[in-house]
Structures are given as structure tokens and as C-alpha cells.
Design a protein around this motif. Structure first.
Motif, mmCIF file in Angstrom:
data_model
loop_
_atom_site.group_PDB
_atom_site.id
_atom_site.type_symbol
_atom_site.label_atom_id
_atom_site.label_comp_id
_atom_site.label_asym_id
_atom_site.label_seq_id
_atom_site.Cartn_x
_atom_site.Cartn_y
_atom_site.Cartn_z
ATOM 1 N N ALA A 37 0.836 -1.205 0.000
ATOM 2 C CA ALA A 37 0.000 0.000 0.000
ATOM 3 C C ALA A 37 0.871 1.255 0.000
ATOM 4 C CB ALA A 37 -0.931 -0.006 1.211
ATOM 5 N N LYS A 38 1.961 1.238 0.798
ATOM 6 C CA LYS A 38 2.896 2.386 0.838
ATOM 7 C C LYS A 38 3.502 2.627 -0.538
ATOM 8 C CE LYS A 38 4.515 2.162 5.644
ATOM 9 N NZ LYS A 38 5.637 1.911 6.531
ATOM 10 N N ASN A 39 3.989 1.538 -1.163
ATOM 11 C CA ASN A 39 4.632 1.662 -2.476
ATOM 12 C C ASN A 39 3.644 2.174 -3.518
ATOM 13 O OD1 ASN A 39 6.942 0.642 -1.332
ATOM 14 N ND2 ASN A 39 6.674 -1.436 -2.131
ATOM 15 N N TYR A 40 2.420 1.673 -3.462
ATOM 16 C CA TYR A 40 1.415 2.094 -4.435
ATOM 17 C C TYR A 40 1.138 3.590 -4.309
ATOM 18 C CZ TYR A 40 -2.933 2.741 -6.917
ATOM 19 O OH TYR A 40 -3.887 3.217 -7.780
ATOM 20 N N ILE A 41 0.904 4.059 -3.074
ATOM 21 C CA ILE A 41 0.584 5.473 -2.873
ATOM 22 C C ILE A 41 1.766 6.370 -3.256
ATOM 23 C CG2 ILE A 41 0.112 7.195 -1.067
ATOM 24 C CD1 ILE A 41 -1.915 5.270 0.084
ATOM 25 N N ARG A 42 2.969 5.921 -2.937
ATOM 26 C CA ARG A 42 4.155 6.720 -3.299
ATOM 27 C C ARG A 42 4.386 6.772 -4.803
ATOM 28 N NH1 ARG A 42 7.443 4.168 1.744
ATOM 29 N NH2 ARG A 42 7.026 5.836 3.266
ATOM 30 N N SER A 43 3.853 5.784 -5.523
ATOM 31 C CA SER A 43 4.033 5.748 -6.988
ATOM 32 C C SER A 43 3.050 6.666 -7.716
ATOM 33 C CB SER A 43 3.841 4.314 -7.502
ATOM 34 O OG SER A 43 2.455 3.962 -7.487
ATOM 35 N N LEU A 44 2.027 7.114 -6.996
ATOM 36 C CA LEU A 44 1.002 7.951 -7.640
ATOM 37 C C LEU A 44 1.537 9.361 -7.901
ATOM 38 C CD1 LEU A 44 -2.089 6.980 -5.437
ATOM 39 C CD2 LEU A 44 -1.681 6.283 -7.793
ATOM 40 N N PRO A 45 1.115 9.967 -9.021
ATOM 41 C CA PRO A 45 1.513 11.361 -9.259
ATOM 42 C C PRO A 45 0.924 12.260 -8.179
ATOM 43 C CG PRO A 45 -0.169 10.642 -10.847
ATOM 44 C CD PRO A 45 0.248 9.430 -10.081
ATOM 45 N N LYS A 46 1.663 13.273 -7.789
ATOM 46 C CA LYS A 46 1.215 14.184 -6.724
ATOM 47 C C LYS A 46 0.037 15.028 -7.224
ATOM 48 C CE LYS A 46 4.287 13.178 -3.522
ATOM 49 N NZ LYS A 46 4.440 11.804 -3.985
ATOM 50 N N VAL A 47 -1.057 14.943 -6.487
ATOM 51 C CA VAL A 47 -2.270 15.692 -6.843
ATOM 52 C C VAL A 47 -2.648 16.570 -5.657
ATOM 53 C CG1 VAL A 47 -4.700 15.476 -7.541
ATOM 54 C CG2 VAL A 47 -3.064 13.735 -8.239
ATOM 55 N N PRO A 48 -2.907 17.869 -5.878
ATOM 56 C CA PRO A 48 -3.299 18.726 -4.752
ATOM 57 C C PRO A 48 -4.748 18.456 -4.337
ATOM 58 C CG PRO A 48 -3.335 19.969 -6.806
ATOM 59 C CD PRO A 48 -2.817 18.602 -7.151
ATOM 60 N N LYS A 49 -5.065 18.795 -3.096
ATOM 61 C CA LYS A 49 -6.435 18.643 -2.578
ATOM 62 C C LYS A 49 -7.338 19.645 -3.279
ATOM 63 C CE LYS A 49 -8.891 18.651 1.885
ATOM 64 N NZ LYS A 49 -10.076 19.391 1.467
ATOM 65 N N LYS A 50 -8.536 19.208 -3.682
ATOM 66 C CA LYS A 50 -9.478 20.119 -4.335
ATOM 67 C C LYS A 50 -10.277 20.872 -3.283
ATOM 68 C CE LYS A 50 -10.473 18.526 -8.999
ATOM 69 N NZ LYS A 50 -11.410 17.811 -9.855
ATOM 70 N N ASP A 51 -10.631 22.093 -3.594
ATOM 71 C CA ASP A 51 -11.485 22.897 -2.721
ATOM 72 C C ASP A 51 -12.920 22.405 -2.885
ATOM 73 O OD1 ASP A 51 -12.956 24.761 -1.385
ATOM 74 O OD2 ASP A 51 -12.065 26.516 -2.346
ATOM 75 N N LEU A 52 -13.500 21.864 -1.821
ATOM 76 C CA LEU A 52 -14.853 21.319 -1.917
ATOM 77 C C LEU A 52 -15.904 22.397 -2.192
ATOM 78 C CD1 LEU A 52 -15.003 18.498 0.822
ATOM 79 C CD2 LEU A 52 -14.487 18.304 -1.602
ATOM 80 N N HIS A 53 -15.593 23.637 -1.839
ATOM 81 C CA HIS A 53 -16.518 24.741 -2.157
ATOM 82 C C HIS A 53 -16.639 24.903 -3.673
ATOM 83 C CE1 HIS A 53 -17.171 26.317 1.926
ATOM 84 N NE2 HIS A 53 -15.938 25.897 2.146
ATOM 85 N N TYR A 54 -15.563 24.559 -4.389
ATOM 86 C CA TYR A 54 -15.575 24.621 -5.854
ATOM 87 C C TYR A 54 -16.326 23.407 -6.423
ATOM 88 C CZ TYR A 54 -13.824 24.213 -10.644
ATOM 89 O OH TYR A 54 -13.734 24.062 -12.005
ATOM 90 N N VAL A 55 -16.064 22.217 -5.858
ATOM 91 C CA VAL A 55 -16.716 20.978 -6.327
ATOM 92 C C VAL A 55 -18.225 21.060 -6.103
ATOM 93 C CG1 VAL A 55 -16.832 18.457 -6.064
ATOM 94 C CG2 VAL A 55 -14.628 19.632 -5.825
ATOM 95 N N PHE A 56 -18.631 21.627 -4.953
ATOM 96 C CA PHE A 56 -20.053 21.754 -4.610
ATOM 97 C C PHE A 56 -20.448 23.229 -4.660
ATOM 98 C CE2 PHE A 56 -18.434 17.903 -2.678
ATOM 99 C CZ PHE A 56 -19.405 16.974 -2.990
ATOM 100 N N SER A 57 -20.266 23.830 -5.822
ATOM 101 C CA SER A 57 -20.452 25.282 -5.970
ATOM 102 C C SER A 57 -21.894 25.729 -5.728
ATOM 103 C CB SER A 57 -19.997 25.732 -7.363
ATOM 104 O OG SER A 57 -20.690 25.000 -8.356
ATOM 105 N N LYS A 58 -22.867 24.818 -5.905
ATOM 106 C CA LYS A 58 -24.276 25.187 -5.719
ATOM 107 C C LYS A 58 -24.755 24.955 -4.289
ATOM 108 C CE LYS A 58 -25.510 24.395 -10.544
ATOM 109 N NZ LYS A 58 -26.225 23.524 -11.490
#
Length: 388
Positions: A284-305
Motif C-alpha cells: 500500500a505504501k509503495n502504491y501510494i508513493r508511486s502515484l503522481p502528486k495531486v493537490p487537494k481540491k477545494d470542496l466549495h468549488y466541487v459543490f459550488s451550488k
């Protein structure tokens, strides 16, 4: 030619979809409304209370030790629960009067009419409906968790709703990570907490077999197996359900377990090193470390309505680290629920004795324990203090 045995006094027989049901005279007009791996459910009219009820006939409950233990546990859990947002038992019966003839039993529960999954397909929910429904889910979870029970498989289909928008949680505490649900219906996966998926990865990719029980979720983490840690899986699922209510579609719609994890991390961002350190599984550690770095999304943007207060609830529930998620009690304190809050209704349960859950007994002993539970059932009292 064999003559069919007569029904027990006060009972009658009715065939429903090629299955014989033997029920007390008080329950009439049986109609099948659902069926699954473990049983069939009919709606019925209760002449004593002049109300519609749901009756579940378990499918061959004593065909094996596994089925017998599950049937016993379902009966005990339902007997224990007395909360308006958690399904409880109105009655339980068997047509047999002796243990040696005991083959089937029936569970009588409130009839609700529909579930959240069906409701969301029929209409887009307004935010005030979402408030009311999520408030009820959290009240139910607070009650279940206070008894030391974790649902483990919370999803829209497990949330029954009546025409007044009153909600009850179904099938709590019955799911097991070793069940077919882990690789079964796709819909179930969309509400799985990330730690459950990481645990699944650990067991399937290392060839160590599948997790033995719900608590094995925590084998993948260097975490203390406290109830507080375990109940966080239900909080994640509740967050996913609330998100779906607001968006009108599932938030994390993975095609398989790895894809599910990727979908989650598109929103939560790639886990911090602090989170990765907690993982016990090197895979699990190796898998997560292999993932491209993605920033956290602002949920206010995801749920704009959605309102800011609604998004605030999701921010507390949809956290990657289970130790950081708010409990049901903490979530209920957020401003989003102020309009509906009645603290007196946010009750806790008596502790549920789980001693038998880890016991390995012969089939006949599970059967005997179940028969005793049926004989000792006392129906809940109505608001006037009389038995139903």
C-alpha cells in the motif's frame, strides 16, 4: 400420498412466489417486495395495529454454521435496536413450537416504502431535504456506534425512507469484509472508505488471503483498533451519500478498487507522508508513493451550488485519514443541522454484547440460541405504553 401438516393454531399458510410462508393470522395480504442472498421480504397488513409492516423470511437460516450464526446475529442486533432512525423489530415468530422441528423464522419490521437510492433516481433533492435526511443518518449512526456496532456497508440502498421523509438505517453490523460484497456489486464500492480499499489491496496483492472480519480493516494501519477508529468507515460512507444527494450523482465512481482509490485522491489530494507512515502494508505504501502528486481540491468549488455550511460537513467527513474524520456526534454539532436539531432525540444505545460474535459453535447450538431469542422477544411499546 403425503398429507400436508396442518398449520399451528393461529397461523395460516400462503404461497408467495413458489415459497410457502406460514404466518400468524394477524398478518394479511402478503406481497413480495424484495429478495436477496439471505432472505425474501414481503409487505403485509397487520390487523392488530392497522398498519403495514415488512416481514422478512430468512433463506434456509440453518443450512450451515455460517448462515445460522448470521441469522442469530441479525436477530440479536434487531432486538437490541430501539431508535427512530434505525430499523428495529416489531415482532419475530416461527410456526414451530418445538426445537427439533424448528426450520424457519420471520422478522417483522416497520414498512418504509422506498430507499434513498430509489428516491435519488426519481428526483433531485433540495438542500433542506438533504439537511433533514443527513441529520437522520447521523442520529442513527451515533446510536449504532454508541452500542459498539459498525455498519461497514452504508449505501443509499441501506437507507429506508417513508412518505414523510423519515429515514431508518438497515442491515447494520452484518457486512463482513470477507463477504462477496468486496468483489460484488459495483455500487457498494463507491461508498467504501479508502482504508477499506487499502486493506483489500494488502490481502489480495500479497496473496495472504482475504481479511477475516470487519476489524481486519485495521491490519493495514499501525492504528489502535478502537471503536472510534472503526466507526470512521461509516462516516466516510455517510459523506459520500451526502455528496451524492447534493450533486445528483455519485462523487467517487471507480470501475475497480484501484480506480476507486484514484477517484478519491482526485478530490482529497495525494496522501501526506504522515498518512503513508501509518500504513502497515508495504504494498500500500509503495502504491501510494508511486502515484503522481495531486493537490487537494477545494470542496466549495466541487459543490459550488451548495451552501457553505453543507460543504463544511463534507470537509469534516471526507478526510483521507480515518483518525481525523469527525464522529457522528461531532458532525451533528455543525451549523448545517441547527434548524432540525433536537438534542433529546440524539440518544445513545445500551452496549451490545458481542461475546457470541467471535464464538465458534456447532450448528445445533446456534439453532438453540436463536430459538431462545425468539421465545424471549418482547414487542416494543407504542407511545401510549402498550405493547404492539
Amino acid at each position: 400420498m403425503a398429507i400436508a401438516a396442518r398449520s399451528r393454531s393461529g397461523f395460516y399458510r400462503q404461497e408467495v412466489n413458489r415459497t410457502v410462508w406460514e404466518v400468524p393470522e394477524r398478518y394479511r395480504d402478503l406481497k413480495q417486495i424484495g429478495t436477496g442472498a439471505y432472505g425474501t421480504v414481503c409487505s403485509a397488513w397487520d390487523r392488530r395495529t392497522a398498519a403495514q409492516v415488512a416481514i422478512k423470511k430468512l433463506h434456509r437460516p440453518f443450512q450451515s454454521k455460517l448462515f445460522a450464526k448470521r441469522a442469530y446475529r441479525e436477530l440479536r442486533l434487531l432486538k437490541h435496536m430501539r431508535h427512530e432512525n434505525v430499523i428495529g423489530l416489531l415482532d419475530v415468530f416461527t410456526a414451530e413450537i418445538s426445537l427439533d422441528r424448528f426450520r424457519d423464522f420471520y422478522l417483522v419490521m416497520p414498512f418504509m416504502g422506498t430507499d434513498l437510492g430509489k428516491l435519488m433516481k426519481m428526483e433531485k433533492l433540495t438542500e433542506d431535504r438533504v439537511q433533514f435526511l443527513v441529520y437522520q443518518i447521523l442520529k442513527g449512526l451515533k446510536y449504532i456506534h454508541s452500542a459498539g456496532i459498525v455498519h461497514r456497508d452504508l449505501k443509499p440502498g441501506n437507507l429506508a425512507i417513508n412518505p414523510d421523509c423519515e429515514l431508518k438505517i438497515l442491515d447494520f453490523g452484518l457486512a463482513r469484509q470477507a463477504d462477496a460484497e468486496m468483489t460484488g456489486y459495483v455500487v457498494t464500492r463507491w461508498y467504501r472508505a479508502p482504508e477499506v480499499i487499502l486493506n483489500w489491496m494488502h490481502y489480495t496483492q500479497t496473496g495472504k488471503g482475504r481479511p477475516h472480519s470487519g476489524n481486519a480493516v485495521w491490519n493495514v494501519f499501525n492504528l489502535e483498533k478502537s471503536v472510534l477508529s472503526c466507526v470512521a468507515v461509516d462516516i466516510w460512507s455517510a459523506g459520500c451519500i451526502m455528496a451524492e444527494m447534493l450533486l445528483g450523482k455519485p462523487l467517487f465512481k471507480g470501475n475497480d478498487h484501484l480506480d476507486q482509490l484514484r477517484e478519491i485522491m482526485k478530490i482529497t489530494g495525494t496522501p501526506s507522508p504522515d498518512f503513508v507512515v501509518k500504513l502497515q502494508s508495504q504494498d500500500a505504501k509503495n502504491y501510494i508513493r508511486s502515484l503522481p502528486k495531486v493537490p487537494k481540491k477545494d470542496l466549495h468549488y466541487v459543490f459550488s451550488k451548495a451552501s457553505s455550511n453543507a460543504v463544511c460537513v463534507l470537509e469534516r467527513m471526507l478526510l483521507l485519514d480515518p483518525e481525523c474524520r469527525a464522529s457522528a456526534s461531532e458532525t451533528l454539532e455543525l451549523p448545517f443541522f441547527n434548524e432540525f436539531r433536537d438534542i433529546e432525540e440524539e440518544t445513545e444505545a445500551l452496549p451490545y454484547d458481542q461475546t457470541m460474535d467471535n464464538t465458534d459453535l456447532p450448528l445445533d447450538q446456534w439453532k438453540r440460541h436463536t430459538f431462545t431469542e425468539i421465545l424471549t422477544f418482547r414487542p416494543p411499546r407504542d407511545s401510549k405504553g402498550t405493547s404492539l
